[in-house]
Enzyme design. Structure first.
Site: not given
Ligand code: AMP
Ligand code: MG
Length: 394
Positions: A92, A117, A179, A181-182, A184, A331
């Protein structure tokens, strides 16, 4: 000064796309008279952000290289906790440092603002020396991996590069949005993740790049795509007014991609987060049912969902975070332009476009929905009806 250490202008020569855009770029100076510009307004606008896109592709590709290396050798000791308890890896931080270095080196004459981030707070604490040394080694290995950069960066350089991501963004001037690493959680599981990089100009997303190291080049939507074999690793890139490209992360030629043309929801499939904590699976299931979608959800991590949707693997992406969660611009910025330039639409659940001009957060009351232009009206209707039936779900 780090910026002057390396000549990166010829680096990543293996990326054909880089040579392609360089060819276009070399034609620009020949059009010198202002009167000629007015005859070719389309050409001029398509030339904008040319070197920024090339730099973004290079930065995301190199950051992906670093992440791939770490994912291969993922050890428990590479995971540390940060104050919000989400998992953070050396990859990251390393990815953010690499992107920051490359953008500053490739675009030395431009003022640099990065909304990203991570920050270096945890890395400056006692006990983090070993992690910082590992990150610095990885960053140096990555920056030198294409053979054009021979000077090494120091640990302090790495911390400074990471901290360049503290910008607040906003509606004035240009801001990179990253981001590193989107997804993680997907990264740690060995599943999907993305390096997501976009450029805002006066609050609008003007280019975006998504490097998805674990996304197959072939469709993940079940359609057969003979020509792309079983290769893994995609680079999506989009520039305003120019459509969306996809190419293998290893650098072969890009192809234009388009969102699905499906008009009948019964034929559509939809994406959502793998993590139920990130998006309400029960609500998306009700919306899909109301719309008439027959296929089960395709659950994957990260903005790889936007990439897959941009090439028509699925027709819909539904995202409904739980109450109180504030969406961050990094994101969605890159994913948003990758989809819209491929002919899709991205909006909040009320049908408003996403506004990236408000700083580090998206001001959203509701969720995010993505689909093609044909399906959007009926999707919006289904979303509205479901939310009216279950107002408590927001
Ligand atoms: P996804 O891969 O669609 O689950 O989205 C990943 C991204 O969701 C991450 O990079 C975080 O920035 C974000 N994220 C973290 N916590 C939450 C949460 N509680 N609700 C929604 N998105 C989140
Ligand atoms: Mg992200």
């Amino acid at each position: 000064m780090i910026v002057s250490m390396c000549n990166l202008s010829s680096s990543l020569g293996s990326l054909n796309s880089f040579r392609l855009v360089s060819f276009h770029h070399s034609a620009i100076p020949k059009i010198t008279k202002p009167s000629l510009f007015s005859q070719f307004p389309k050409v001029v606008s398509s030339m904008s952000y040319h070197k920024e896109l090339a730099a973004a592709k290079k930065a995301a590709s190199l950051a992906a290289r670093l992440c791939q290396k770490v994912q291969k050798a993922l050890l428990q000791s590479d995971v540390q906790s940060k104050s919000d308890k989400s998992p953070v890896t050396v990859a990251d931080y390393g990815s953010q440092a690499v992107v920051s270095f490359i953008l500053q080196r490739e675009l030395p004459s431009e003022s640099f603002s990065l909304v990203a981030e991570e920050d270096s707070g945890d890395l400056r604490k006692d006990g983090a020396q070993e992690t910082l040394a590992r990150i610095t080694e990885l960053v140096n290995d990555t920056l030198t991996s294409d053979g054009t950069c021979i000077s090494r960066v120091s640990e302090e350089d790495v911390l400074t590069a990471i901290d360049s991501g503290k910008s607040e963004g906003g509606s004035n001037g240009q801001h990179w949005v990253l981001d590193p690493i989107d997804g993680t959680k997907g990264f740690l599981r060995g599943d999907q993740y993305a390096i997501a990089l976009a450029l805002l100009d006066e609050g609008k997303v003007v280019l975006g790049v998504l490097a998805c190291p674990n996304l197959p080049l072939a469709s993940i939507g079940g359609q057969d795509q003979h020509s792309l074999h079983n290769q893994i690793g995609c680079l999506f890139s989009a520039k305003i007014g120019e459509g969306t490209d996809m190419q293998p992360l290893d650098g072969s030629s890009p192809i234009k991609v388009h969102v699905s043309a499906i008009e009948n929801p019964e034929e559509a499939s939809f994406f959502e987060s793998f993590e139920a904590a990130h998006s309400k699976h029960d609500l998306s299931s009700s919306i899909a049912k109301k719309l008439g979608v027959k296929a089960p959800p395709v659950r994957i991590d990260s903005q790889a969902k936007y990439g897959a949707l941009s090439r028509g693997d699925g027709a819909i992406y539904l995202r409904f975070p739980h109450k109180g969660y504030r969406e961050k611009i990094w994101d969605h910025a890159a994913g948003c332009i990758v989809v819209t330039e491929a002919g899709g639409e991205v909006s909040d659940a009320a049908g408003n476009p996403l506004d990236f001009s408000k700083g580090r957060y998206l001001d959203l009351e509701t969720g995010i929905i993505v689909t093609n232009k044909k399906l959007m009206p009926s999707l919006l209707k289904a979303v509205r009806e479901c939310l009216d039936e279950k107002p408590s779900s927001l």
